[in-house]
Design a protein around this motif. Structure first.
Motif, PDB file in Angstrom:
ATOM      1  N   GLU A 192      -4.537  -6.980 -33.851  1.00 10.50           N
ATOM      2  CA  GLU A 192      -4.909  -7.640 -35.103  1.00 10.50           C
ATOM      3  C   GLU A 192      -4.800  -6.689 -36.289  1.00 10.50           C
ATOM      4  OE1 GLU A 192      -8.218 -10.569 -32.930  1.00 10.50           O
ATOM      5  OE2 GLU A 192      -8.846  -8.810 -34.092  1.00 10.50           O
ATOM      6  N   THR A 193      -5.332  -5.478 -36.130  1.00  9.11           N
ATOM      7  CA  THR A 193      -5.323  -4.534 -37.252  1.00  9.11           C
ATOM      8  C   THR A 193      -3.919  -3.991 -37.517  1.00  9.11           C
ATOM      9  OG1 THR A 193      -6.026  -2.789 -35.710  1.00  9.11           O
ATOM     10  CG2 THR A 193      -7.745  -3.874 -37.001  1.00  9.11           C
ATOM     11  N   ASP A 194      -3.132  -3.754 -36.459  1.00  7.59           N
ATOM     12  CA  ASP A 194      -1.741  -3.323 -36.680  1.00  7.59           C
ATOM     13  C   ASP A 194      -0.963  -4.382 -37.435  1.00  7.59           C
ATOM     14  OD1 ASP A 194      -2.194  -0.958 -35.427  1.00  7.59           O
ATOM     15  OD2 ASP A 194      -1.012  -1.369 -33.635  1.00  7.59           O
ATOM     16  N   LEU A 195      -1.197  -5.636 -37.083  1.00  9.49           N
ATOM     17  CA  LEU A 195      -0.515  -6.720 -37.777  1.00  9.49           C
ATOM     18  C   LEU A 195      -0.927  -6.768 -39.247  1.00  9.49           C
ATOM     19  CD1 LEU A 195       1.423  -9.079 -37.583  1.00  9.49           C
ATOM     20  CD2 LEU A 195      -0.461 -10.508 -36.799  1.00  9.49           C
ATOM     21  N   ALA A 196      -2.231  -6.611 -39.514  1.00  9.11           N
ATOM     22  CA  ALA A 196      -2.710  -6.630 -40.895  1.00  9.11           C
ATOM     23  C   ALA A 196      -2.170  -5.434 -41.681  1.00  9.11           C
ATOM     24  CB  ALA A 196      -4.235  -6.643 -40.917  1.00  9.11           C
ATOM     25  N   ALA A 248       8.886  -5.246 -37.262  1.00  2.95           N
ATOM     26  CA  ALA A 248       7.708  -4.812 -36.506  1.00  2.95           C
ATOM     27  C   ALA A 248       6.689  -5.944 -36.394  1.00  2.95           C
ATOM     28  CB  ALA A 248       7.081  -3.590 -37.173  1.00  2.95           C
ATOM     29  N   ILE A 249       6.531  -6.706 -37.455  1.00  6.36           N
ATOM     30  CA  ILE A 249       5.613  -7.858 -37.417  1.00  6.36           C
ATOM     31  C   ILE A 249       6.107  -8.880 -36.400  1.00  6.36           C
ATOM     32  CG2 ILE A 249       4.758  -9.823 -38.752  1.00  6.36           C
ATOM     33  CD1 ILE A 249       4.667  -7.991 -41.192  1.00  6.36           C
ATOM     34  N   ALA A 250       7.410  -9.123 -36.374  1.00  2.64           N
ATOM     35  CA  ALA A 250       7.965 -10.076 -35.409  1.00  2.64           C
ATOM     36  C   ALA A 250       7.680  -9.641 -33.978  1.00  2.64           C
ATOM     37  CB  ALA A 250       9.471 -10.223 -35.637  1.00  2.64           C
ATOM     38  N   VAL A 251       7.840  -8.350 -33.695  1.00  2.77           N
ATOM     39  CA  VAL A 251       7.571  -7.831 -32.353  1.00  2.77           C
ATOM     40  C   VAL A 251       6.100  -8.029 -31.986  1.00  2.77           C
ATOM     41  CG1 VAL A 251       7.502  -5.739 -30.946  1.00  2.77           C
ATOM     42  CG2 VAL A 251       9.476  -6.204 -32.399  1.00  2.77           C
ATOM     43  N   LEU A 252       5.199  -7.785 -32.936  1.00  2.19           N
ATOM     44  CA  LEU A 252       3.775  -7.987 -32.676  1.00  2.19           C
ATOM     45  C   LEU A 252       3.463  -9.454 -32.384  1.00  2.19           C
ATOM     46  CD1 LEU A 252       2.202  -5.676 -35.415  1.00  2.19           C
ATOM     47  CD2 LEU A 252       2.252  -5.269 -32.947  1.00  2.19           C
ATOM     48  N   LEU A 253       4.236 -10.348 -32.978  1.00  2.57           N
ATOM     49  CA  LEU A 253       4.045 -11.776 -32.736  1.00  2.57           C
ATOM     50  C   LEU A 253       4.673 -12.230 -31.424  1.00  2.57           C
ATOM     51  CD1 LEU A 253       4.831 -13.223 -36.302  1.00  2.57           C
ATOM     52  CD2 LEU A 253       2.587 -12.813 -35.277  1.00  2.57           C
ATOM     53  N   GLY A 254       5.459 -11.358 -30.796  1.00  2.99           N
ATOM     54  CA  GLY A 254       6.163 -11.754 -29.580  1.00  2.99           C
ATOM     55  C   GLY A 254       7.409 -12.559 -29.874  1.00  2.99           C
ATOM     56  N   LYS A 255       8.014 -12.323 -31.056  1.00  4.66           N
ATOM     57  CA  LYS A 255       9.203 -13.050 -31.469  1.00  4.66           C
ATOM     58  C   LYS A 255      10.371 -12.090 -31.659  1.00  4.66           C
ATOM     59  CE  LYS A 255       6.946 -16.772 -34.101  1.00  4.66           C
ATOM     60  NZ  LYS A 255       6.880 -17.431 -35.438  1.00  4.66           N
ATOM     61  N   ALA A 256      11.565 -12.648 -31.615  1.00  5.42           N
ATOM     62  CA  ALA A 256      12.752 -11.884 -32.019  1.00  5.42           C
ATOM     63  C   ALA A 256      12.746 -11.768 -33.538  1.00  5.42           C
ATOM     64  CB  ALA A 256      14.019 -12.577 -31.539  1.00  5.42           C
ATOM     65  N   PRO A 257      13.130 -10.613 -34.090  1.00  5.19           N
ATOM     66  CA  PRO A 257      13.132 -10.453 -35.552  1.00  5.19           C
ATOM     67  C   PRO A 257      13.915 -11.535 -36.287  1.00  5.19           C
ATOM     68  CG  PRO A 257      13.408  -8.329 -34.500  1.00  5.19           C
ATOM     69  CD  PRO A 257      13.460  -9.353 -33.398  1.00  5.19           C
ATOM     70  N   LEU A 317      -1.439 -16.894 -44.937  1.00  2.17           N
ATOM     71  CA  LEU A 317      -0.341 -16.466 -44.076  1.00  2.17           C
ATOM     72  C   LEU A 317      -0.807 -15.393 -43.095  1.00  2.17           C
ATOM     73  CD1 LEU A 317       2.553 -16.604 -43.202  1.00  2.17           C
ATOM     74  CD2 LEU A 317       3.170 -15.025 -45.051  1.00  2.17           C
ATOM     75  N   LEU A 318      -1.631 -14.462 -43.562  1.00  2.00           N
ATOM     76  CA  LEU A 318      -2.186 -13.443 -42.660  1.00  2.00           C
ATOM     77  C   LEU A 318      -2.995 -14.107 -41.551  1.00  2.00           C
ATOM     78  CD1 LEU A 318      -2.778 -10.498 -41.888  1.00  2.00           C
ATOM     79  CD2 LEU A 318      -4.699 -10.561 -43.475  1.00  2.00           C
ATOM     80  N   ASN A 319      -3.817 -15.086 -41.897  1.00  3.51           N
ATOM     81  CA  ASN A 319      -4.602 -15.805 -40.889  1.00  3.51           C
ATOM     82  C   ASN A 319      -3.687 -16.435 -39.845  1.00  3.51           C
ATOM     83  OD1 ASN A 319      -6.779 -15.156 -42.496  1.00  3.51           O
ATOM     84  ND2 ASN A 319      -6.981 -17.187 -43.389  1.00  3.51           N
ATOM     85  N   GLN A 320      -2.612 -17.051 -40.327  1.00  2.00           N
ATOM     86  CA  GLN A 320      -1.677 -17.724 -39.417  1.00  2.00           C
ATOM     87  C   GLN A 320      -0.979 -16.718 -38.499  1.00  2.00           C
ATOM     88  OE1 GLN A 320       1.306 -20.115 -41.418  1.00  2.00           O
ATOM     89  NE2 GLN A 320       2.690 -19.996 -39.661  1.00  2.00           N
ATOM     90  N   LEU A 321      -0.551 -15.602 -39.066  1.00  2.00           N
ATOM     91  CA  LEU A 321       0.161 -14.596 -38.267  1.00  2.00           C
ATOM     92  C   LEU A 321      -0.735 -14.016 -37.174  1.00  2.00           C
ATOM     93  CD1 LEU A 321       2.113 -12.688 -41.067  1.00  2.00           C
ATOM     94  CD2 LEU A 321       3.054 -14.282 -39.380  1.00  2.00           C
ATOM     95  N   ILE A 322      -1.992 -13.734 -37.495  1.00  2.00           N
ATOM     96  CA  ILE A 322      -2.894 -13.152 -36.496  1.00  2.00           C
ATOM     97  C   ILE A 322      -3.185 -14.155 -35.384  1.00  2.00           C
ATOM     98  CG2 ILE A 322      -5.263 -12.340 -36.131  1.00  2.00           C
ATOM     99  CD1 ILE A 322      -5.080 -10.797 -38.689  1.00  2.00           C
TER     100      ILE A 322
END
Length: 467
Positions: A173-177, A248-257, A65-70
């Motif tokens: 990448e590191t903020d997401l991790a 916060a993860i959603a924002v890093l992905l460029g998505k709405a929460p 899942l981490l791989n996919q999110l990054i």
């Protein structure tokens, strides 16, 4: 014959000027920065098979899942998309500076109807049309390297912007991790607190039944109710933090929460081993250091541009085309016209502008050089901090694990003694609080160990090899 001699003369002048041309300003040499031989808290390898080089560093955690999110963040994060656009802009600017190596060719056809002056000699005051179809050519001889240095500066600046993109990508990448492992740590903590909450509910029901039979007083029941509600409040607090991190993860992905929902998965196991690096490798691995170094190269080239401004500029210009007063004969061979010759600009007096510009260029180089040295020192300090965290969080986690075992055992003993009437219920609650605190700390330390591993990876540039 005169035309032939004139052409030969101009050609000879141009050839002589090209032969005598030079490049002003210092040639760039990457500065040597003294770095220590090693770090205080270097990790010692225990398995040579673990000393692999990773470009996609997040894969070392073996979390799909981490791989996919990054990977999603690399495609959807708008800050990263903006950084890509800045790279394209910088490359375009570098190509613009490169255009100075080539002649400019311009076609400017025109058609005018003009009345002649009646008071100038040779003019009869008549009105007529003039049609022109000229092709103008201009080429500046780079006698003193100003154009070459300008291109060097533009190219180095573009490379600096590319490293700025790499820096933003690494931070993303590191903020997401970091957020991901903080979320997983909270998953575990919420699981622990939920388990304690369920346990306290069971205890409360048991105490209520004992109260009904007159075995105990109201005091332990009231204490149990207070602890149950306190645990419930703690659970809400953890769930709030969990939701904020997922947002916060959603924002890093460029998505709405609202478009992201990560299923709970408590963090387990130990973080992977991170291979040791030598301090000097940071100069080629960390994109922020490489960015400042490329800026330094650009400022070095601009010194040459500033020095070239003290010397003449020679531009060879020429034109050829057709000019006539009758549109029908515009492209007639008799309407053909041409001209060629050098234009020389001599900076005789600029009011100190060129000197001030040179001083500014040198001072700017000195400033960026100091920034470069500081960025190296800061990088070494960040690696040291990360290594300290990796080492001491592990030791703290090992010590806390012993505390978890002891407090769990103490809680079991206290329950048995309370059931046997040897101690009051307050002692059970004290033992339970200690166990809960140690279990929560254990979860938090596991998360911090994973986060420290990510911070170590970030501090050494995101991989164990130069990009």
């Amino acid at each position: 014959m005169k035309r032939l001699l004139s052409a030969k003369l101009i050609t000879g002048i141009i050839t002589a000027l090209l032969i005598s041309s030079c490049t002003l300003g210092p040639d760039y040499v990457k500065p040597e920065i003294a770095t220590p031989e090693g770090f205080k808290y270097e990790q010692k390898a225990t398995d040579t098979a673990q000393q692999l080089l990773y470009e996609s560093w997040w894969e070392i955690f073996n979390d799909d899942l981490l791989n996919q999110l990054i990977l999603e963040a690399g495609q959807g994060n708008y800050e990263l998309i903006a950084a890509v656009a800045r790279v394209e802009q910088a490359r375009a600017v570098a190509r613009m500076s490169r255009s100075g190596f080539f002649p400019s060719i311009i076609n400017e056809p025109s058609a005018q109807r003009r009345k002649q002056s009646e008071t100038r000699a040779g003019y009869d005051g008549s009105t007529g049309a003039v049609y022109n179809f000229p092709i103008n050519v201009g080429y500046e001889l780079d006698l003193f390297g100003g154009i070459r240095r300008g291109y060097e500066a533009g190219k180095a600046e573009a490379e600096a912007v590319e490293e700025d993109y790499n820096t933003i990508r690494l931070i993303l990448e590191t903020d997401l991790a970091v957020n991901y492992f903080a979320l997983r740590s909270l998953d575990e903590e919420i699981r622990i607190v939920s388990r304690i909450y369920d346990l306290r509910q069971e205890q409360l029901e048991l105490l209520k039944s004992r109260l009904q039979f007159g075995v105990i007083s109201q005091l332990p029941v009231s204490q149990a109710i207070a602890e149950l509600n306190s645990t419930h409040a703690l659970l809400f607090s953890l769930q709030r933090e969990h939701a904020k991190i997922q947002n916060a993860i959603a924002v890093l992905l460029g998505k709405a929460p609202s478009d992201l929902n990560i299923a709970p998965k408590p963090l387990a196991g130990d973080p992977p081993y991170i291979p040791s690096v030598v301090p000097s490798s940071l100069l080629t691995a960390r994109p922020d250091i490489k960015r400042v170094e490329r800026q330094l190269a650009a400022e070095n080239a601009r010194i040459g541009v500033a020095e070239a401004s003290f010397f003449p500029r020679v531009i060879i210009s020429g034109d050829a085309g057709f000019s006539t007063s009758h549109i029908g004969s515009l492209f007639d061979s008799r309407s053909f016209t041409w001209g060629i010759g050098p234009n020389i600009r001599l900076p005789l007096f600029e009011g100190g502008r060129n000197s001030a510009n040179l001083e500014r260029a040198k001072a700017r180089y000195a400033e960026v050089y100091a920034n470069y040295c500081q960025s190296v020192i800061r990088a070494i300090g960040e690696v040291e901090d990360a290594l300290v965290s990796v080492d001491l969080f592990k030791k703290q986690a090992d010590a806390n694990q012993l505390a978890v075992q002891a407090s769990t055992r103490a809680h079991e003993i206290s329950k048995k003694q309370f059931d046997g009437g040897l101690i009051n219920y307050l002692s059970v609650l004290d033992a339970e609080r200690t166990m809960l605190n140690n279990l929560r700390l254990n979860s938090q330390l596991r998360g911090q160990r994973f986060i420290s591993a990510v911070n170590l990876i970030k501090s050494i540039g995101g991989s164990w090899q130069a990009r």
